[in-house]
Design a protein around this motif. Structure first.
Motif, PDB file in Angstrom:
ATOM      1  N   ASN A  52      16.161 -15.554  21.533  1.00 28.43           N
ATOM      2  CA  ASN A  52      16.338 -14.135  21.850  1.00 28.43           C
ATOM      3  C   ASN A  52      15.100 -13.409  21.310  1.00 28.43           C
ATOM      4  O   ASN A  52      14.990 -13.180  20.103  1.00 28.43           O
ATOM      5  CB  ASN A  52      17.616 -13.618  21.203  1.00 28.43           C
ATOM      6  CG  ASN A  52      17.860 -12.158  21.481  1.00 28.43           C
ATOM      7  OD1 ASN A  52      16.948 -11.335  21.473  1.00 28.43           O
ATOM      8  ND2 ASN A  52      19.120 -11.819  21.712  1.00 28.43           N
ATOM      9  N   ILE A  53      14.179 -13.067  22.185  1.00 27.07           N
ATOM     10  CA  ILE A  53      12.893 -12.516  21.764  1.00 27.07           C
ATOM     11  C   ILE A  53      13.021 -11.156  21.078  1.00 27.07           C
ATOM     12  O   ILE A  53      12.482 -10.976  19.987  1.00 27.07           O
ATOM     13  CB  ILE A  53      11.895 -12.470  22.942  1.00 27.07           C
ATOM     14  CG1 ILE A  53      11.575 -13.894  23.405  1.00 27.07           C
ATOM     15  CG2 ILE A  53      10.633 -11.704  22.572  1.00 27.07           C
ATOM     16  CD1 ILE A  53      10.914 -14.795  22.395  1.00 27.07           C
ATOM     17  N   PRO A  54      13.704 -10.166  21.656  1.00 25.56           N
ATOM     18  CA  PRO A  54      13.800  -8.880  20.951  1.00 25.56           C
ATOM     19  C   PRO A  54      14.384  -9.023  19.546  1.00 25.56           C
ATOM     20  O   PRO A  54      13.903  -8.411  18.590  1.00 25.56           O
ATOM     21  CB  PRO A  54      14.692  -8.026  21.853  1.00 25.56           C
ATOM     22  CG  PRO A  54      14.497  -8.613  23.216  1.00 25.56           C
ATOM     23  CD  PRO A  54      14.340 -10.102  22.974  1.00 25.56           C
ATOM     24  N   ARG A  59      13.263  -9.086  13.660  1.00 24.28           N
ATOM     25  CA  ARG A  59      13.480  -9.720  12.353  1.00 24.28           C
ATOM     26  C   ARG A  59      12.198 -10.311  11.764  1.00 24.28           C
ATOM     27  O   ARG A  59      12.203 -10.721  10.600  1.00 24.28           O
ATOM     28  CB  ARG A  59      14.515 -10.842  12.487  1.00 24.28           C
ATOM     29  CG  ARG A  59      15.893 -10.328  12.791  1.00 24.28           C
ATOM     30  CD  ARG A  59      16.867 -11.467  12.973  1.00 24.28           C
ATOM     31  NE  ARG A  59      18.214 -10.948  13.216  1.00 24.28           N
ATOM     32  CZ  ARG A  59      19.225 -11.699  13.589  1.00 24.28           C
ATOM     33  NH1 ARG A  59      19.071 -12.998  13.748  1.00 24.28           N
ATOM     34  NH2 ARG A  59      20.411 -11.166  13.796  1.00 24.28           N
ATOM     35  N   SER A  60      11.155 -10.411  12.565  1.00 19.60           N
ATOM     36  CA  SER A  60       9.940 -11.116  12.122  1.00 19.60           C
ATOM     37  C   SER A  60       8.669 -10.319  12.388  1.00 19.60           C
ATOM     38  O   SER A  60       7.647 -10.890  12.773  1.00 19.60           O
ATOM     39  CB  SER A  60       9.847 -12.463  12.847  1.00 19.60           C
ATOM     40  OG  SER A  60      11.032 -13.190  12.727  1.00 19.60           O
ATOM     41  N   LEU A  61       8.724  -9.018  12.210  1.00 17.01           N
ATOM     42  CA  LEU A  61       7.578  -8.165  12.549  1.00 17.01           C
ATOM     43  C   LEU A  61       6.288  -8.591  11.858  1.00 17.01           C
ATOM     44  O   LEU A  61       5.198  -8.415  12.407  1.00 17.01           O
ATOM     45  CB  LEU A  61       7.893  -6.703  12.236  1.00 17.01           C
ATOM     46  CG  LEU A  61       8.914  -6.054  13.165  1.00 17.01           C
ATOM     47  CD1 LEU A  61       9.286  -4.663  12.664  1.00 17.01           C
ATOM     48  CD2 LEU A  61       8.397  -6.003  14.595  1.00 17.01           C
ATOM     49  N   ASP A  62       6.384  -9.166  10.676  1.00 15.49           N
ATOM     50  CA  ASP A  62       5.187  -9.599   9.956  1.00 15.49           C
ATOM     51  C   ASP A  62       4.826 -11.055  10.224  1.00 15.49           C
ATOM     52  O   ASP A  62       3.829 -11.549   9.696  1.00 15.49           O
ATOM     53  CB  ASP A  62       5.371  -9.387   8.447  1.00 15.49           C
ATOM     54  CG  ASP A  62       5.465  -7.910   8.085  1.00 15.49           C
ATOM     55  OD1 ASP A  62       4.833  -7.085   8.789  1.00 15.49           O
ATOM     56  OD2 ASP A  62       6.187  -7.589   7.126  1.00 15.49           O
ATOM     57  N   HIS A  63       5.642 -11.739  11.033  1.00 15.89           N
ATOM     58  CA  HIS A  63       5.397 -13.156  11.334  1.00 15.89           C
ATOM     59  C   HIS A  63       5.758 -13.444  12.787  1.00 15.89           C
ATOM     60  O   HIS A  63       6.630 -14.272  13.071  1.00 15.89           O
ATOM     61  CB  HIS A  63       6.215 -14.057  10.399  1.00 15.89           C
ATOM     62  CG  HIS A  63       5.927 -13.816   8.962  1.00 15.89           C
ATOM     63  ND1 HIS A  63       4.776 -14.255   8.347  1.00 15.89           N
ATOM     64  CD2 HIS A  63       6.641 -13.152   8.013  1.00 15.89           C
ATOM     65  CE1 HIS A  63       4.787 -13.881   7.084  1.00 15.89           C
ATOM     66  NE2 HIS A  63       5.901 -13.211   6.851  1.00 15.89           N
ATOM     67  N   LEU A  64       5.110 -12.752  13.710  1.00 17.32           N
ATOM     68  CA  LEU A  64       5.461 -12.866  15.132  1.00 17.32           C
ATOM     69  C   LEU A  64       5.264 -14.267  15.693  1.00 17.32           C
ATOM     70  O   LEU A  64       5.877 -14.622  16.703  1.00 17.32           O
ATOM     71  CB  LEU A  64       4.662 -11.845  15.946  1.00 17.32           C
ATOM     72  CG  LEU A  64       5.037 -10.386  15.694  1.00 17.32           C
ATOM     73  CD1 LEU A  64       4.105  -9.463  16.457  1.00 17.32           C
ATOM     74  CD2 LEU A  64       6.492 -10.130  16.074  1.00 17.32           C
ATOM     75  N   GLU A  65       4.415 -15.061  15.046  1.00 14.95           N
ATOM     76  CA  GLU A  65       4.210 -16.423  15.534  1.00 14.95           C
ATOM     77  C   GLU A  65       5.523 -17.214  15.529  1.00 14.95           C
ATOM     78  O   GLU A  65       5.689 -18.147  16.306  1.00 14.95           O
ATOM     79  CB  GLU A  65       3.122 -17.149  14.735  1.00 14.95           C
ATOM     80  CG  GLU A  65       3.447 -17.417  13.279  1.00 14.95           C
ATOM     81  CD  GLU A  65       3.245 -16.228  12.342  1.00 14.95           C
ATOM     82  OE1 GLU A  65       3.614 -16.369  11.158  1.00 14.95           O
ATOM     83  OE2 GLU A  65       2.757 -15.167  12.767  1.00 14.95           O
ATOM     84  N   LYS A  66       6.482 -16.830  14.673  1.00 14.02           N
ATOM     85  CA  LYS A  66       7.795 -17.484  14.645  1.00 14.02           C
ATOM     86  C   LYS A  66       8.549 -17.282  15.961  1.00 14.02           C
ATOM     87  O   LYS A  66       9.455 -18.037  16.286  1.00 14.02           O
ATOM     88  CB  LYS A  66       8.649 -16.925  13.508  1.00 14.02           C
ATOM     89  CG  LYS A  66       8.183 -17.290  12.135  1.00 14.02           C
ATOM     90  CD  LYS A  66       9.110 -16.674  11.106  1.00 14.02           C
ATOM     91  CE  LYS A  66       8.676 -17.011   9.697  1.00 14.02           C
ATOM     92  NZ  LYS A  66       9.546 -16.387   8.695  1.00 14.02           N
ATOM     93  N   CYS A  67       8.188 -16.242  16.682  1.00 12.54           N
ATOM     94  CA  CYS A  67       8.910 -15.899  17.913  1.00 12.54           C
ATOM     95  C   CYS A  67       8.276 -16.496  19.173  1.00 12.54           C
ATOM     96  O   CYS A  67       8.847 -16.368  20.262  1.00 12.54           O
ATOM     97  CB  CYS A  67       8.994 -14.381  18.044  1.00 12.54           C
ATOM     98  SG  CYS A  67       9.823 -13.602  16.643  1.00 12.54           S
ATOM     99  N   ALA A  68       7.133 -17.126  19.023  1.00 10.82           N
ATOM    100  CA  ALA A  68       6.491 -17.755  20.182  1.00 10.82           C
ATOM    101  C   ALA A  68       7.274 -18.999  20.588  1.00 10.82           C
ATOM    102  O   ALA A  68       7.932 -19.634  19.764  1.00 10.82           O
ATOM    103  CB  ALA A  68       5.052 -18.121  19.852  1.00 10.82           C
ATOM    104  N   THR A  69       7.204 -19.339  21.865  1.00 12.65           N
ATOM    105  CA  THR A  69       7.835 -20.546  22.392  1.00 12.65           C
ATOM    106  C   THR A  69       6.741 -21.540  22.729  1.00 12.65           C
ATOM    107  O   THR A  69       5.757 -21.163  23.382  1.00 12.65           O
ATOM    108  CB  THR A  69       8.641 -20.225  23.666  1.00 12.65           C
ATOM    109  OG1 THR A  69       9.627 -19.230  23.356  1.00 12.65           O
ATOM    110  CG2 THR A  69       9.326 -21.459  24.218  1.00 12.65           C
ATOM    111  N   PRO A  70       6.879 -22.794  22.314  1.00 14.17           N
ATOM    112  CA  PRO A  70       5.877 -23.784  22.725  1.00 14.17           C
ATOM    113  C   PRO A  70       5.772 -23.804  24.250  1.00 14.17           C
ATOM    114  O   PRO A  70       6.792 -23.768  24.946  1.00 14.17           O
ATOM    115  CB  PRO A  70       6.428 -25.107  22.185  1.00 14.17           C
ATOM    116  CG  PRO A  70       7.353 -24.707  21.074  1.00 14.17           C
ATOM    117  CD  PRO A  70       7.927 -23.377  21.487  1.00 14.17           C
ATOM    118  N   ARG A  71       4.552 -23.843  24.746  1.00 17.36           N
ATOM    119  CA  ARG A  71       4.316 -23.803  26.191  1.00 17.36           C
ATOM    120  C   ARG A  71       5.114 -24.893  26.915  1.00 17.36           C
ATOM    121  O   ARG A  71       5.698 -24.654  27.966  1.00 17.36           O
ATOM    122  CB  ARG A  71       2.814 -23.933  26.464  1.00 17.36           C
ATOM    123  CG  ARG A  71       2.442 -23.801  27.915  1.00 17.36           C
ATOM    124  CD  ARG A  71       0.935 -23.940  28.066  1.00 17.36           C
ATOM    125  NE  ARG A  71       0.559 -24.004  29.460  1.00 17.36           N
ATOM    126  CZ  ARG A  71      -0.283 -23.177  30.039  1.00 17.36           C
ATOM    127  NH1 ARG A  71      -0.868 -22.228  29.339  1.00 17.36           N
ATOM    128  NH2 ARG A  71      -0.570 -23.299  31.304  1.00 17.36           N
TER     129      ARG A  71
END
Length: 143
Positions: A52-54, A59-71
């Motif tokens: 769930n991206i939003p 929850r991770s504004l300072d660590h957005l890389e946690k929200c990326a999906t592997p291609r």
């Protein structure tokens, strides 16, 4: 996983049959559009995030890389639109992957803009940032 599940005689089709029904339906529609002489483009599905991206971003504004999906995970879905476009001469397929993913991942935020709003649906704000790119991808209309 299939994006859509068509039904036949009220029963959901299995994955393979579902994909085939979608390809046949899209190809039929694309043929009808092409028969008018119109320039036709079909956009492949956008990459599918695996969370769930939003919610992740909030929850991770300072660590957005946690929200990326592997291609590889984001692109692991049946390419129904590609298959349909390949069956109909003169249909231009537009692949949004290059504007949604890097070589290894599909970020949740690009250029300070949230990419996904609900599953694999792009936010209106992100789509507006794509307008110049999309304009270059579309075929010239026949006059």
């Amino acid at each position: 996983l299939p994006t859509y599940r068509p039904r036949e005689d009220g029963k959901r089709l299995s994955g393979g049959a579902s994909d085939e029904a979608m390809v046949e339906g899209y190809a039929s529609t694309l043929r009808k559009l092409r028969s008018t002489g119109a320039a036709v483009a079909l956009i492949e599905d956008v990459p599918h995030p695996n969370k769930n991206i939003p919610q992740c971003v909030s929850r991770s504004l300072d660590h957005l890389e946690k929200c990326a999906t592997p291609r590889s995970k984001a692109l692991d879905y049946p390419k129904v639109n590609t298959r349909a476009a390949n069956q109909v001469e003169g249909v231009r397929l537009i692949d949004p992957t290059p504007v949604a993913c890097t070589e290894k991942k599909c970020p949740a935020v690009i250029g300070d803009v949230l990419v996904y709003r609900n599953g694999a649906h792009l936010t209106a704000t992100y789509v507006r940032t794509l307008t110049p790119w999309l304009d270059k991808q579309l075929p010239e209309p026949h006059r």
